[in-house]
Structure formats: C-alpha cells, structure tokens
Motif scaffolding. Structure first.
Motif, mmCIF file in Angstrom:
data_model
loop_
_atom_site.group_PDB
_atom_site.id
_atom_site.type_symbol
_atom_site.label_atom_id
_atom_site.label_comp_id
_atom_site.label_asym_id
_atom_site.label_seq_id
_atom_site.Cartn_x
_atom_site.Cartn_y
_atom_site.Cartn_z
ATOM 1 N N TYR A 31 0.851 -1.195 0.000
ATOM 2 C CA TYR A 31 0.000 0.000 0.000
ATOM 3 C C TYR A 31 0.884 1.242 0.000
ATOM 4 C CZ TYR A 31 -3.013 -3.649 1.847
ATOM 5 O OH TYR A 31 -3.672 -4.822 2.057
ATOM 6 N N LYS A 32 1.316 1.625 -1.197
ATOM 7 C CA LYS A 32 2.292 2.725 -1.278
ATOM 8 C C LYS A 32 1.724 4.044 -0.766
ATOM 9 C CE LYS A 32 5.937 1.264 -4.139
ATOM 10 N NZ LYS A 32 5.557 0.166 -5.069
ATOM 11 N N LYS A 33 0.429 4.268 -1.066
ATOM 12 C CA LYS A 33 -0.179 5.546 -0.664
ATOM 13 C C LYS A 33 -0.215 5.656 0.861
ATOM 14 C CE LYS A 33 -3.295 7.429 -4.101
ATOM 15 N NZ LYS A 33 -4.641 7.259 -4.661
ATOM 16 N N LEU A 34 -0.649 4.545 1.485
ATOM 17 C CA LEU A 34 -0.749 4.529 2.938
ATOM 18 C C LEU A 34 0.621 4.758 3.554
ATOM 19 C CD1 LEU A 34 -3.070 3.953 4.912
ATOM 20 C CD2 LEU A 34 -2.193 1.647 5.128
ATOM 21 N N TYR A 35 1.649 4.173 2.926
ATOM 22 C CA TYR A 35 2.995 4.290 3.483
ATOM 23 C C TYR A 35 3.447 5.738 3.520
ATOM 24 C CZ TYR A 35 7.931 3.646 4.310
ATOM 25 O OH TYR A 35 9.180 3.716 4.853
ATOM 26 N N LYS A 36 3.068 6.471 2.447
ATOM 27 C CA LYS A 36 3.491 7.873 2.387
ATOM 28 C C LYS A 36 2.943 8.667 3.566
ATOM 29 C CE LYS A 36 4.733 8.879 -2.316
ATOM 30 N NZ LYS A 36 4.158 9.076 -3.636
ATOM 31 N N SER A 37 1.702 8.345 3.973
ATOM 32 C CA SER A 37 1.131 9.132 5.063
ATOM 33 C C SER A 37 1.445 8.552 6.441
ATOM 34 C CB SER A 37 -0.381 9.271 4.866
ATOM 35 O OG SER A 37 -0.937 8.001 4.667
#
Lengths: 210, 189
Positions: free
Chosen positions: B95-101
């Motif tokens: 989950y790349k998006k989740l990782y960013k946040s």
C-alpha cells in the motif's frame, strides 16, 4: 567536567530536551521513588553508553538500533531482577515503569548520538552527566510534589528493607493550605512539570540574552 | 458485561495517557495537526493489539512452561520491534499511498512506551486472551481519543497569546493536566 555540567544543565534530558517523560511523571509522587528511579536510569545509561562505545566498531550500520535495544533491554532486565530480590515492595510500586526504561528515549538517544560515535571516556562522562541531569530533574519534581501533596519528604520508607531504617520528614507542621491532594494525582504531575520546564526556559532565555 | 466495563474503563477512566503517562512522546510530538494525530493513533492501535496477542501466546506458551518469565521485557521489545519492521515492509510494498502518510509514524512506534506498557500491563493483570484483546484495543482507542482531542486544542493554542517561556511543551503539559482532571471525573460514572 564540562561534559558532565553540559548534561546536567544545558542538555538536561527532562527540563530542556523533554525526553523520557513517562517514567519521570509516573513515579515522582514520593521523593524516594524518584531517587530509586533515577538511580536505575543512571546505571543503565552509564553501562549502555560504555558497552555501546566499546562495541561500536563491531556493529554493522543497518542493525545498529536493534542491537542497541537488546543491550539496553538486557541491562534493564538485570536491574529488574536485582530490585525484585532486594526491594520487592519498591518493585511493586514502580511496577511497569522499570521495564519501560527500555523504551526511554533518553537512553537510546544518547546511544545513537554519542556512544556510537565518540571515544569511551567521552561516552562515559556524557552518560554520567545526562544521568545526573535526569536525577536532578526527578528529585526536584518529586520534592515539590510530595511537599505540596503530602506535606512530607520521604527519603527511606520502602528502601528500609535494604538500609535498615526509615527516614520520613514532615515539612510544615501547622498550616491549613497543604496537603493539596491534586499534587498526588496525575494532573499535579503534568502541572508541576509544565511549570518547571517553563521556569527552565525562562532562566535559559535570560542566560542567553546576557 | 465484564468485557464491556473493561473496555470503557480502559478508554476513559484509566486512560493510558492521562492516568498512566504512557505514550507521552508522540502525545507531545505528533499532536500538532488533526490528521497526523489520527494517523498516529491508528498505527498505535494496530501495533498494540497485534503485539498484545502475540506476546500473550509467547508468555503463556513459551516463557511460563520454561520458567523464564524474567526474560519477558527482552522478549516483548523484540516482538514489538520485529512486528513494526514487518508492518513497515508489508505496507511499503503493498500500500504505497498509505505508506506515504503513515510511514514515519510506524517506524517510531518501536520506542513508543504505550505499546510496551500495554503489553506489560496485560501480563501483570493476568488477563486471559479475550480480556487482553479488549484491554489493548480499549487502551489504544483511548490513546487515539486523547491525542485527537489534544491536537484540536493545540491548534487553538497556536493562535493564542501565551507568555514566551510557556510556549510549546509547558503549555501542552498544563493543558494535559486540565484534561487529566476532567478524565478523573469519569470515575464517578
């Protein structure tokens, strides 16, 4: 000497860098608990700084933090076992806050920023300084809280299992204002520390402008 | 019934931040914005609940039979550290998006005393598996609640006129003190 004073005053872990507040706030309802807690932290900090500074060249960069945590956890476990054996009542009171020294940011912070870079003597002196700074803050905090909350200063109560005698002093004999119950409670801990840090900031600010 | 009261106690009356002083570093450090406070709260909830269940099994199936309970501190911190690493890896790859946040907060959790504290409390209080899950879920929701409320108060504080030496941590501590007084009142219910 400069290193030690630096740790006690200019980089005081509690009052200036505000690290490792959990244990500091939780155990300082009595002077005795504050002293024992700060001795535990001082010993762990001193030993972990020494050991880490000795083995720093053997530890690869990418497993640095896990190795440090294991060293600190081992030291804390040793303290835990000793305390359980020699002062069980104190061990009961301090409870989970002794094992929580493992995740105290001060110790890991010192390990990463000082012990893993500097020479052994520098790391030991730094550990001593920061440890004494922690003790100073804890003793200050616990004295204020106990005097205002209980009207006493307890130096040895549960510790008498080791030392053999008790030392509890009453401070203000006849007055109607204290004890103020709030200082025994959690709210009092937050309040006292908040005012102490503000005071430290105020003094620090004056010192800088001179 | 017992479980419900345990849940409510752990969220409100025995809130880990305000009555046990656990997790104060993220409480003061990451609570400047509402979103980061919520993200941090979610990470703590996930890690605390998972590590409580794992350490429950490790303690009762390995440490107690072999009579090595004194190793529990060492064992628990290892479990938490490796669990956090594993979660970071999974979230980073899937989950790349989740990782960013969430990324930064997740890796900070290893040294968050709330996680180790709740794990140790579970063992000290001799909870069974179900109580362990309820207690750790309740405590971490309590953490999230307090850190969220605190972040909203803090956004207000930013705009108010505070004496210079009280800015930052001191005023945060005093706010926490007032919140602790309020939460203490929940005991009357």
């Amino acid at each position: 000497m400069k290193k030690i004073i630096n740790g006690i005053i200019y980089e005081n872990p509690i009052l200036v860098s505000t690290l490792g507040l959990c244990g500091a706030l939780a155990v300082t309802n009595k002077v005795e608990n504050g002293i024992v807690m700060s001795i535990c932290v001082l010993i762990v900090l001193l030993l972990s700084n020494t050991i880490i500074s000795i083995i720093k060249k053997l530890v690869p960069e990418n497993v640095k933090i896990p190795v440090f945590i294991i060293i600190i956890a081992t030291l804390v476990t040793i303290i835990e076992i000793l305390l359980k054996k020699y002062a069980p009542s104190l061990y009961q009171i301090l409870g989970i806050y002794i094992p929580l020294i493992v995740v105290n940011c001060i110790i890991l912070g010192r390990a990463i920023s000082v012990a893993s870079k500097e020479k052994i003597t520098t790391s030991i002196l730094d550990g001593l300084g920061v440890g004494l700074g922690y003790s100073l803050a804890l003793i200050l905090l616990s004295t204020i809280r106990e005097v205002l909350g209980n009207n006493t200063i307890t130096l040895m109560d549960n510790l008498s299992a080791i030392t053999g005698y008790k030392a509890i002093y009453k401070v203000f004999p006849n007055n109607e204002i204290i004890p103020l119950n709030i200082f025994n409670k959690q709210a009092g801990a937050f309040l006292t520390l908040g005012i102490l840090i503000a005071l430290a900031k105020y003094i620090g600010g004056k010192h800088e402008s001179n | 019934m017992n479980l419900i009261s345990l849940f409510i106690t752990s969220v409100l009356t025995e809130n880990i931040v305000l009555t046990k002083f656990l997790g104060l570093c993220p409480f003061f450090g990451n609570s400047k914005k509402e979103e980061t406070a919520l993200a941090m709260g979610l990470c703590v909830t996930l890690v605390t609940t998972l590590s409580s269940v794992i350490t429950y099994f490790i303690y009762h199936l390995i440490l107690v039979p072999t009579k090595t309970e004194y190793l529990s501190t060492l064992m628990f911190i290892l479990v938490i550290a490796s669990l956090v690493q594993l979660l970071v890896l999974i979230i980073k790859n899937k989950y790349k998006k989740l990782y960013k946040s969430l990324g930064i907060y997740l890796s900070l959790i290893t040294t968050n005393c709330a996680v180790l504290g709740v794990v140790l409390l579970n063992i000290n209080n001799n909870y069974n598996l179900l109580e362990t899950i309820v207690y750790s879920l309740g405590s971490s929701i309590g953490f999230m609640l307090v850190i969220y409320v605190f972040s909203t108060i803090r956004e207000r504080l930013e705009q108010s006129d505070i004496p210079k030496c009280f800015q930052g941590i001191p005023i945060a501590l005093i706010t926490a003190s007032i919140m602790a007084l309020i939460f203490e009142r929940f005991k009357g219910i």
